[in-house]
Design a protein around this motif. Structure first.
Motif: not given
Length: 292
Positions: A84-86, A106-108, A114-117, A122-125
Protein backbone atom coordinates in the motif's frame (compact mmCIF):
# COMPACT_ATOMS: atom_id res chain seq x y z
CA UNK A 1 -19.94 8.26 -17.87
CA UNK A 2 -16.52 7.93 -19.52
CA UNK A 3 -14.07 9.58 -17.11
CA UNK A 4 -10.97 8.41 -18.96
CA UNK A 5 -12.23 8.25 -22.52
CA UNK A 6 -13.82 5.39 -24.39
CA UNK A 7 -11.21 3.59 -26.52
CA UNK A 8 -8.25 3.13 -24.20
CA UNK A 9 -5.15 1.23 -25.24
CA UNK A 10 -3.14 -0.82 -22.77
CA UNK A 11 0.12 0.41 -24.25
CA UNK A 12 3.32 -1.62 -24.31
CA UNK A 13 6.47 -0.01 -22.94
CA UNK A 14 9.04 0.23 -25.75
CA UNK A 15 12.61 -0.76 -24.95
CA UNK A 16 15.82 -0.36 -26.89
CA UNK A 17 17.50 -3.48 -28.31
CA UNK A 18 19.64 -3.51 -25.17
CA UNK A 19 16.55 -3.48 -22.95
CA UNK A 20 16.63 0.15 -21.76
CA UNK A 21 13.55 2.36 -21.68
CA UNK A 22 12.98 3.85 -25.16
CA UNK A 23 11.31 7.20 -24.50
CA UNK A 24 11.55 8.34 -28.12
CA UNK A 25 9.87 5.12 -29.21
CA UNK A 26 7.19 5.58 -26.55
CA UNK A 27 6.43 9.05 -27.86
CA UNK A 28 6.19 7.86 -31.45
CA UNK A 29 3.99 4.92 -30.51
CA UNK A 30 1.71 7.04 -28.32
CA UNK A 31 1.26 9.59 -31.10
CA UNK A 32 0.46 6.77 -33.55
CA UNK A 33 -2.15 5.23 -31.24
CA UNK A 34 -3.89 8.54 -30.55
CA UNK A 35 -3.84 9.55 -34.21
CA UNK A 36 -5.38 6.19 -35.10
CA UNK A 37 -8.30 6.52 -32.69
CA UNK A 38 -7.38 5.96 -29.04
CA UNK A 39 -8.66 8.65 -26.68
CA UNK A 40 -6.86 7.21 -23.69
CA UNK A 41 -3.61 5.39 -22.99
CA UNK A 42 -2.95 3.15 -20.01
CA UNK A 43 0.75 3.20 -19.17
CA UNK A 44 2.61 0.75 -16.95
CA UNK A 45 -0.20 -1.75 -16.76
CA UNK A 46 0.20 -5.48 -17.25
CA UNK A 47 0.80 -5.02 -20.98
CA UNK A 48 3.27 -2.25 -20.14
CA UNK A 49 5.44 -4.67 -18.12
CA UNK A 50 4.99 -2.79 -14.87
CA UNK A 51 6.52 -5.58 -12.74
CA UNK A 52 9.88 -5.13 -14.48
CA UNK A 53 10.09 -1.35 -14.88
CA UNK A 54 11.51 0.86 -12.15
CA UNK A 55 9.67 3.66 -10.38
CA UNK A 56 11.84 6.21 -12.18
CA UNK A 57 11.09 4.61 -15.55
CA UNK A 58 7.36 4.73 -14.86
CA UNK A 59 7.49 8.46 -14.13
CA UNK A 60 9.72 9.19 -17.12
CA UNK A 61 7.32 7.30 -19.38
CA UNK A 62 4.35 9.40 -18.26
CA UNK A 63 6.26 12.64 -18.77
CA UNK A 64 7.41 11.64 -22.26
CA UNK A 65 4.00 10.45 -23.42
CA UNK A 66 2.32 13.57 -22.03
CA UNK A 67 4.74 15.67 -24.05
CA UNK A 68 3.94 13.67 -27.20
CA UNK A 69 0.14 13.63 -27.03
CA UNK A 70 -0.63 16.82 -25.12
CA UNK A 71 -4.32 16.93 -24.29
CA UNK A 72 -5.45 14.80 -27.24
CA UNK A 73 -5.97 11.78 -24.98
CA UNK A 74 -5.99 10.89 -21.31
CA UNK A 75 -3.12 9.13 -19.57
CA UNK A 76 -4.02 6.56 -16.95
CA UNK A 77 -1.01 5.35 -14.98
CA UNK A 78 -0.79 1.86 -13.58
CA UNK A 79 0.44 2.16 -10.01
CA UNK A 80 -0.74 -1.05 -8.37
CA UNK A 81 1.63 -3.09 -6.21
CA UNK A 82 1.16 -5.52 -3.30
CA UNK A 83 2.42 -2.78 -0.95
CA UNK A 84 0.00 0.00 0.00
CA UNK A 85 2.75 2.49 0.88
CA UNK A 86 4.61 1.84 -2.37
CA UNK A 87 1.38 2.15 -4.37
CA UNK A 88 0.69 5.52 -2.75
CA UNK A 89 4.21 6.68 -3.64
CA UNK A 90 3.72 5.65 -7.25
CA UNK A 91 0.35 7.41 -7.31
CA UNK A 92 1.88 10.68 -6.14
CA UNK A 93 4.73 10.35 -8.64
CA UNK A 94 2.25 9.68 -11.46
CA UNK A 95 0.27 12.78 -10.54
CA UNK A 96 3.42 14.89 -10.53
CA UNK A 97 4.51 13.45 -13.90
CA UNK A 98 1.25 14.46 -15.57
CA UNK A 99 -1.15 11.51 -15.42
CA UNK A 100 -4.90 12.14 -15.61
CA UNK A 101 -5.91 9.07 -13.64
CA UNK A 102 -4.66 5.96 -11.88
CA UNK A 103 -5.20 2.28 -12.55
CA UNK A 104 -4.93 0.39 -9.27
CA UNK A 105 -4.96 -3.39 -9.29
CA UNK A 106 -6.05 -5.41 -6.28
CA UNK A 107 -3.00 -6.24 -4.13
CA UNK A 108 -1.58 -9.45 -5.53
CA UNK A 109 0.33 -12.41 -4.12
CA UNK A 110 -0.42 -11.70 -0.45
CA UNK A 111 -4.18 -12.24 -1.02
CA UNK A 112 -5.57 -9.87 1.65
CA UNK A 113 -9.20 -10.25 2.81
CA UNK A 114 -11.87 -7.92 1.49
CA UNK A 115 -11.69 -5.39 4.32
CA UNK A 116 -7.96 -5.01 3.71
CA UNK A 117 -8.47 -4.66 -0.06
CA UNK A 118 -11.05 -1.96 0.61
CA UNK A 119 -8.72 -0.11 2.98
CA UNK A 120 -5.91 -0.33 0.42
CA UNK A 121 -7.99 1.30 -2.30
CA UNK A 122 -9.31 3.98 0.02
CA UNK A 123 -5.79 4.94 1.06
CA UNK A 124 -4.72 5.28 -2.58
CA UNK A 125 -7.85 7.33 -3.33
CA UNK A 126 -6.79 9.85 -0.70
CA UNK A 127 -3.11 9.90 -1.69
CA UNK A 128 -3.66 12.23 -4.67
CA UNK A 129 -6.32 14.32 -6.33
CA UNK A 130 -6.55 11.96 -9.32
CA UNK A 131 -9.52 9.72 -10.13
CA UNK A 132 -9.06 5.96 -9.82
CA UNK A 133 -9.96 2.99 -11.96
CA UNK A 134 -9.91 -0.22 -9.94
CA UNK A 135 -8.50 -3.22 -11.78
CA UNK A 136 -10.34 -6.47 -11.04
CA UNK A 137 -8.34 -9.37 -12.50
CA UNK A 138 -8.47 -12.27 -10.02
CA UNK A 139 -6.79 -14.71 -12.43
CA UNK A 140 -3.56 -12.73 -12.00
CA UNK A 141 -3.90 -11.28 -8.50
CA UNK A 142 -5.40 -14.25 -6.69
CA UNK A 143 -7.97 -11.90 -5.13
CA UNK A 144 -11.35 -10.81 -6.38
CA UNK A 145 -12.70 -7.33 -5.62
CA UNK A 146 -16.03 -8.66 -4.45
CA UNK A 147 -19.22 -6.90 -5.61
CA UNK A 148 -20.14 -5.80 -2.09
CA UNK A 149 -16.69 -4.27 -1.70
CA UNK A 150 -17.10 -2.41 -4.98
CA UNK A 151 -20.48 -1.11 -3.87
CA UNK A 152 -18.88 0.49 -0.84
CA UNK A 153 -15.87 1.79 -2.75
CA UNK A 154 -18.14 3.40 -5.35
CA UNK A 155 -19.21 5.90 -2.70
CA UNK A 156 -15.76 7.51 -2.73
CA UNK A 157 -15.78 10.51 -5.10
CA UNK A 158 -12.41 9.67 -6.68
CA UNK A 159 -13.13 5.99 -7.29
CA UNK A 160 -14.79 6.37 -10.66
CA UNK A 161 -14.20 3.28 -12.78
CA UNK A 162 -13.44 -0.42 -12.99
CA UNK A 163 -11.28 -2.22 -15.51
CA UNK A 164 -13.15 -5.49 -15.53
CA UNK A 165 -11.29 -8.75 -16.14
CA UNK A 166 -13.37 -10.71 -13.64
CA UNK A 167 -15.25 -12.74 -16.28
CA UNK A 168 -18.30 -12.22 -14.06
CA UNK A 169 -20.64 -10.53 -16.51
CA UNK A 170 -23.64 -10.77 -14.19
CA UNK A 171 -21.89 -8.90 -11.38
CA UNK A 172 -20.68 -6.25 -13.80
CA UNK A 173 -24.22 -5.56 -14.97
CA UNK A 174 -25.56 -5.46 -11.43
CA UNK A 175 -22.87 -3.01 -10.32
CA UNK A 176 -23.44 -0.78 -13.34
CA UNK A 177 -27.13 -0.64 -12.50
CA UNK A 178 -26.53 0.18 -8.82
CA UNK A 179 -23.57 2.59 -9.00
CA UNK A 180 -22.09 5.34 -11.15
CA UNK A 181 -18.91 3.34 -11.74
CA UNK A 182 -17.71 3.46 -15.32
CA UNK A 183 -17.04 -0.11 -16.44
CA UNK A 184 -14.27 -0.71 -18.98
CA UNK A 185 -13.88 -4.07 -20.68
CA UNK A 186 -10.40 -5.32 -19.87
CA UNK A 187 -10.88 -8.47 -21.96
CA UNK A 188 -11.04 -7.71 -25.67
CA UNK A 189 -13.64 -10.38 -26.35
CA UNK A 190 -16.05 -8.48 -24.08
CA UNK A 191 -15.69 -5.03 -25.69
CA UNK A 192 -19.03 -4.92 -27.48
CA UNK A 193 -20.93 -7.05 -24.98
CA UNK A 194 -20.06 -4.85 -22.01
CA UNK A 195 -20.57 -1.65 -23.97
CA UNK A 196 -24.01 -2.77 -25.07
CA UNK A 197 -25.22 -3.07 -21.48
CA UNK A 198 -23.87 0.28 -20.34
CA UNK A 199 -20.10 -0.05 -20.23
CA UNK A 200 -17.91 3.01 -20.69
CA UNK A 201 -15.58 1.46 -23.27
CA UNK A 202 -12.47 -0.68 -23.18
CA UNK A 203 -8.89 -0.92 -22.03
CA UNK A 204 -7.64 -2.97 -24.94
CA UNK A 205 -4.36 -4.72 -25.65
CA UNK A 206 -5.45 -5.41 -29.22
CA UNK A 207 -5.92 -1.65 -29.70
CA UNK A 208 -2.16 -1.45 -29.40
CA UNK A 209 -1.87 -2.92 -32.90
CA UNK A 210 -5.30 -2.18 -34.41
CA UNK A 211 -6.63 0.95 -32.67
CA UNK A 212 -8.86 2.07 -35.52
CA UNK A 213 -10.60 -1.30 -35.73
CA UNK A 214 -11.27 -1.47 -31.99
CA UNK A 215 -12.63 2.06 -32.02
CA UNK A 216 -14.83 1.26 -35.01
CA UNK A 217 -16.73 -1.32 -32.95
CA UNK A 218 -17.75 1.34 -30.43
CA UNK A 219 -18.35 4.00 -33.09
CA UNK A 220 -20.76 1.74 -34.92
CA UNK A 221 -22.70 0.97 -31.75
CA UNK A 222 -22.92 4.66 -30.85
CA UNK A 223 -24.25 5.39 -34.34
CA UNK A 224 -27.07 2.89 -33.78
CA UNK A 225 -25.54 0.48 -36.30
CA UNK A 226 -25.66 -2.48 -33.95
CA UNK A 227 -25.47 -5.13 -36.67
CA UNK A 228 -22.34 -3.47 -38.05
CA UNK A 229 -20.85 -3.25 -34.56
CA UNK A 230 -21.41 -6.99 -34.22
CA UNK A 231 -19.76 -7.68 -37.56
CA UNK A 232 -16.77 -5.57 -36.57
CA UNK A 233 -16.41 -7.34 -33.22
CA UNK A 234 -16.55 -10.66 -35.05
CA UNK A 235 -14.00 -9.37 -37.53
CA UNK A 236 -11.47 -8.55 -34.81
CA UNK A 237 -12.09 -11.80 -32.90
CA UNK A 238 -9.39 -13.85 -34.71
CA UNK A 239 -6.81 -11.21 -33.78
CA UNK A 240 -8.04 -11.21 -30.17
CA UNK A 241 -7.64 -14.97 -30.09
CA UNK A 242 -4.21 -14.89 -31.71
CA UNK A 243 -2.90 -12.25 -29.32
CA UNK A 244 -4.61 -13.16 -26.08
CA UNK A 245 -5.43 -16.87 -26.12
CA UNK A 246 -2.44 -18.66 -27.60
CA UNK A 247 -0.59 -19.33 -24.36
CA UNK A 248 1.59 -16.21 -24.46
CA UNK A 249 1.03 -12.97 -22.53
CA UNK A 250 -0.46 -10.12 -24.55
CA UNK A 251 2.72 -8.13 -23.95
CA UNK A 252 4.73 -10.72 -25.86
CA UNK A 253 2.35 -10.98 -28.80
CA UNK A 254 1.80 -7.22 -29.02
CA UNK A 255 5.52 -6.49 -29.08
CA UNK A 256 6.14 -9.18 -31.69
CA UNK A 257 3.45 -7.81 -33.96
CA UNK A 258 4.39 -4.15 -33.46
CA UNK A 259 8.01 -4.89 -34.32
CA UNK A 260 6.91 -6.75 -37.45
CA UNK A 261 4.80 -3.72 -38.41
CA UNK A 262 7.80 -1.44 -38.00
CA UNK A 263 6.48 0.31 -34.91
CA UNK A 264 8.38 0.91 -31.64
CA UNK A 265 8.43 -2.14 -29.40
CA UNK A 266 11.77 -3.67 -28.55
CA UNK A 267 12.32 -6.80 -26.46
CA UNK A 268 10.37 -7.94 -23.44
CA UNK A 269 12.15 -8.05 -20.11
CA UNK A 270 12.82 -11.36 -18.36
CA UNK A 271 11.24 -13.49 -17.13
CA UNK A 272 9.14 -12.92 -20.26
CA UNK A 273 10.63 -14.26 -23.46
CA UNK A 274 10.05 -13.05 -27.02
CA UNK A 275 7.69 -14.77 -29.42
CA UNK A 276 9.29 -17.14 -31.86
CA UNK A 277 9.43 -16.52 -35.60
CA UNK A 278 6.60 -18.95 -36.36
CA UNK A 279 4.32 -17.28 -33.80
CA UNK A 280 5.18 -13.86 -35.23
CA UNK A 281 4.41 -15.04 -38.75
CA UNK A 282 1.04 -16.39 -37.63
CA UNK A 283 0.25 -13.15 -35.82
CA UNK A 284 1.08 -11.13 -38.91
CA UNK A 285 -1.06 -13.34 -41.16
CA UNK A 286 -4.01 -12.92 -38.81
CA UNK A 287 -3.43 -9.18 -38.56
CA UNK A 288 -3.32 -8.80 -42.34
CA UNK A 289 -6.55 -10.77 -42.77
CA UNK A 290 -8.39 -8.81 -40.06
CA UNK A 291 -7.26 -5.37 -41.21
CA UNK A 292 -7.51 -5.93 -44.97
Amino acid sequence: MTPFGRTLCAMITPFTPAGALDLDGAQRLADHLVTRGCDGLVLSGTTGESPTTTDAEKSALITAVREAIGTRATIVAGVGTPDTAHTAELARAAEQAGADGLLVVAPYYNCPPQDAIEAHFLEIATATGLPLALYDIPARTGSRIEPETLLRLAEHPRIMAVKDCSYDFLSAQKLMSRTDLAYYAGCDEHILALYAVGGAGCVSTVAGVAPDLVRAVLDAFDAGETARATRLQHRVTPLIEAMMANGLPGTVTAKALLADLGLPAGPVRPPLRPAGSRTTEELRRTYDLVTA
